[in-house]
Design a protein around this motif. Structure first.
Motif, PDB file in Angstrom:
ATOM      1  N   ARG A 349       0.839  -1.200   0.000  1.00 36.66           N
ATOM      2  CA  ARG A 349       0.000   0.000   0.000  1.00 36.66           C
ATOM      3  C   ARG A 349       0.880   1.259   0.000  1.00 36.66           C
ATOM      4  O   ARG A 349       0.553   2.260  -0.649  1.00 36.66           O
ATOM      5  N   MET A 353       1.128   4.296  -2.990  1.00 32.38           N
ATOM      6  CA  MET A 353       1.102   5.742  -2.768  1.00 32.38           C
ATOM      7  C   MET A 353       2.387   6.387  -3.255  1.00 32.38           C
ATOM      8  O   MET A 353       2.369   7.484  -3.831  1.00 32.38           O
ATOM      9  N   THR A 357       2.509   9.243  -6.413  1.00 33.40           N
ATOM     10  CA  THR A 357       2.691  10.616  -5.940  1.00 33.40           C
ATOM     11  C   THR A 357       4.054  11.200  -6.296  1.00 33.40           C
ATOM     12  O   THR A 357       4.257  12.408  -6.141  1.00 33.40           O
ATOM     13  N   LEU A 443      -7.756   1.804  -2.859  1.00 27.37           N
ATOM     14  CA  LEU A 443      -6.659   2.753  -2.644  1.00 27.37           C
ATOM     15  C   LEU A 443      -6.070   3.194  -3.980  1.00 27.37           C
ATOM     16  O   LEU A 443      -5.854   4.400  -4.203  1.00 27.37           O
ATOM     17  N   LEU A 447      -6.091   7.000  -5.419  1.00 25.67           N
ATOM     18  CA  LEU A 447      -4.835   7.665  -5.766  1.00 25.67           C
ATOM     19  C   LEU A 447      -4.869   8.187  -7.200  1.00 25.67           C
ATOM     20  O   LEU A 447      -4.444   9.314  -7.479  1.00 25.67           O
ATOM     21  N   ILE A 489       3.356  14.585   1.236  1.00 28.08           N
ATOM     22  CA  ILE A 489       3.225  13.126   1.280  1.00 28.08           C
ATOM     23  C   ILE A 489       4.162  12.586   2.347  1.00 28.08           C
ATOM     24  O   ILE A 489       5.365  12.913   2.356  1.00 28.08           O
ATOM     25  N   LEU A 491       5.295   8.905   4.128  1.00 31.73           N
ATOM     26  CA  LEU A 491       5.222   7.462   3.926  1.00 31.73           C
ATOM     27  C   LEU A 491       6.052   6.743   4.980  1.00 31.73           C
ATOM     28  O   LEU A 491       7.275   6.926   5.068  1.00 31.73           O
ATOM     29  N   SER A 513      -5.387   8.429   3.237  1.00 31.62           N
ATOM     30  CA  SER A 513      -4.480   7.604   4.022  1.00 31.62           C
ATOM     31  C   SER A 513      -4.545   6.178   3.500  1.00 31.62           C
ATOM     32  O   SER A 513      -5.579   5.731   2.996  1.00 31.62           O
ATOM     33  N   THR A 514      -3.440   5.459   3.615  1.00 30.29           N
ATOM     34  CA  THR A 514      -3.464   4.042   3.258  1.00 30.29           C
ATOM     35  C   THR A 514      -4.258   3.226   4.273  1.00 30.29           C
ATOM     36  O   THR A 514      -4.583   2.075   4.021  1.00 30.29           O
ATOM     37  N   ILE A 536      -1.519  11.571   2.360  1.00 27.70           N
ATOM     38  CA  ILE A 536      -1.386  12.758   1.520  1.00 27.70           C
ATOM     39  C   ILE A 536      -2.113  13.884   2.232  1.00 27.70           C
ATOM     40  O   ILE A 536      -3.307  13.759   2.548  1.00 27.70           O
TER      41      ILE A 536
END
Length: 542
Positions: A349, A353, A357, A443, A447, A489, A491, A513-514, A536
């Motif tokens: 996940r 993202m 991104t 997800l 995105l 962002i 992560l 959000s993941t 994000i």
């Protein structure tokens, strides 16, 4: 103080800069005739899914006429569809349906080598005097009667095969059934340019060029030097440094010629498959950006999956790009283990993202959006010739069929699939996941939607953000910006929670959000990231 800023694009954004590419391996996407192998009609039948998902272009791996020694990467006719995949009329229908859905179509082009069954090679090997002899690479034996030099095949064993009838060796960078074409011959270039025009005239929007850095070899056929860093577990090709068998400076002229052909048909994209370090990779944009529009960037696949390593890689790549060069990122394809198999289901996940991104054009690989991981393939069902030549290097697990629904063969085929499905196919499939707000498929779709809605993500600039040392090893932080909009962002690559300071004093809103349930939350001062979570952030009040 963050990393150096990488600039935004101008107002004249090209479709392949703002868009996303989705790779389809046609054998494994959708079968419509029950033979267990996907086909062109199957791709057409799933275009609504691709439009729903939100991608912009579909890249289709080879479907040309082929004896399938390397599953289509051994081409016997560059201007024909293999009956296994359908007909030329099926292709025309597919491209028409894709364009009606505003989906671009990118084809795989395999110019480095043909099939041993291509009529060109039949002529070339007929005699040393044949007019097409020089269309391929022939050399006399070494003084001891062995191969002309020490070059090795990328699929294991020597790269030279002796032809007893003419007493010379022909070169093949891959299988013996895949003899390399001689791109120093102007007739070869002209013939391959005509093959490009054949498909361009049918409306294709660009090409991904297979092993583009192999197209020109050393004129003197010098031995490759030994690799002092070779380790026994590596593929045999790594025994030598391939400084003479590929990545020669003259290849840039060849690529410029291909690009000129594409420009005859308007704005088309030329993508090059290149497995090289960053400093060599970026050279393939060519002088004055006359090379590949997108030299494929596989660095994320090869970099350790740690926040600090990935942050350093992104900064290095951004700094190395030539002026005007457009970045791109790839996390999975038909030659590499699946993302989820490499980094685990939770970090898959984060990978999604990250890919969607970062600045530049992302390429998605079919099945990654449902979190498809390593699918075991029993030895008796193994298909990949590389895996048969060098056990442990087979690529079958990343080529297994797409899983569509909780049905026999996951809706892929009414026959026996050419490769097995995952054990959890009854749950890991599009139908089960598309309405689940917590699924990785949802997800990916969110995105992709954010990329379309926020120019900062699709065409904006990039800058890395510094974090305290105790966080930097676990969390990668950066911003994307365009005009008045800035998105942040964050992560978390680790299994630990961490609080990221939002030092500018402003308020932010979690756009995505993941993890489920956090979108819309307002945050100030700092944000606590859960383990394996990415977010994000947008300005508060959006």
């Amino acid at each position: 103080m963050g990393s150096p800023i990488s600039g935004t694009s101008g107002s004249e954004t090209i479709w392949w800069q703002s868009g996303t590419v989705y790779q389809v391996y046609p054998r494994s996407f959708q079968d419509t005739d029950g033979d267990g192998v996907g086909d062109l009609r199957g791709i057409a039948a799933r275009l609504d899914y691709l439009a729903w998902l939100g991608v912009d272009a579909v890249w289709i791996s080879p479907f040309y006429r082929s004896p399938m020694a390397d599953f289509g990467y051994d081409v016997a006719d560059y201007c024909a569809v293999d009956p296994l995949f359908g007909t030329l009329e099926d292709f025309d229908a597919l491209i028409g349906e894709a364009h009606r859905r505003r989906l671009k179509v990118i084809l795989d082009f395999v110019p480095n080598h043909s099939s041993i069954e291509h009529p060109w090679f039949a002529e070339s090997r007929a005699s040393r005097e044949n007019p097409k002899r020089d269309w391929y690479i022939w050399r006399d034996p070494a003084p001891d009667g062995g191969p002309p030099n020490n070059w090795l095949s990328n699929f294991g064993g020597p790269a030279w095969t002796c032809d007893p009838a003419t007493g010379q060796y022909y070169y093949h960078a891959f299988l013996p059934e895949q003899p390399d074409l001689n791109w120093r011959n102007p007739q070869v270039r002209a013939a391959m340019h005509d093959a490009l025009r054949f498909w361009l005239a049918r409306g294709v929007d660009g090409f991904r060029v297979d092993v583009i850095w192999h197209l020109i070899k050393d004129e003197g056929f010098r031995d490759n030097p030994h690799n002092p860093d070779f380790q026994s577990h590596q593929a045999g090709i790594n025994r030598f440094q391939q400084v003479y068998s590929c990545d020669r400076p003259e290849v840039l002229e060849v690529i410029a010629g291909m690009r000129a052909v594409l420009r005859e048909y308007g704005e088309r994209v030329l993508i090059g498959e290149i497995y090289l370090p960053i400093e060599r990779l970026v050279a393939y944009y060519g002088p004055g950006l006359t090379g590949a529009d997108l030299p494929f960037n596989f660095q994320l696949i090869q970099t350790p999956w740690r926040a600090d390593a990935v942050a350093a890689l992104v900064a290095e790549y951004e700094a190395a790009l030539p002026e005007g060069g457009w970045p791109n990122w790839v996390l999975g394809n038909h030659d590499q283990p699946r993302i989820a198999a490499r980094v685990g289901e939770r970090q898959a996940r984060i990978a999604a993202m990250l890919l969607l991104t970062l600045r530049g054009t992302p390429t998605l690989y079919y099945g990654d959006e449902i979190g498809l991981g390593h699918v075991p393939v029993p030895p008796e069902r193994a298909q990949d010739p590389w895996g048969r030549n060098e056990p442990g290097h087979g690529r079958d697990p990343e080529r297994t069929p797409m899983q569509w629904e909780d049905a026999p063969n996951a809706g892929f085929s009414t026959g026996t699939p050419w490769l097995p499905l995952s054990d959890d196919a009854d749950r890991r499939n599009v139908d089960e996941m598309r309405d689940d707000s917590r699924s990785i498929l949802t997800l990916y779709r969110r995105l992709l939607s954010l990329r379309r809605d926020h120019p900062a993500l699709s065409i904006g600039g990039w800058r890395g953000l510094d974090l305290p040392l105790d966080l930097a090893a676990d969390i990668f932080a950066f911003e994307r910006f365009a005009e008045a909009e800035t998105l942040r962002i964050l992560l978390n690559f680790s299994g630990r929670d961490g609080t990221v300071p939002l030092e500018d004093g402003g308020a932010w809103t979690i756009l995505l959000s993941t993890r489920s349930g956090r979108a819309g939350d307002r945050v100030e001062g700092g944000l606590r990231l859960e383990s394996d979570e990415g977010v994000i952030l947008g300005p508060a009040g959006r």
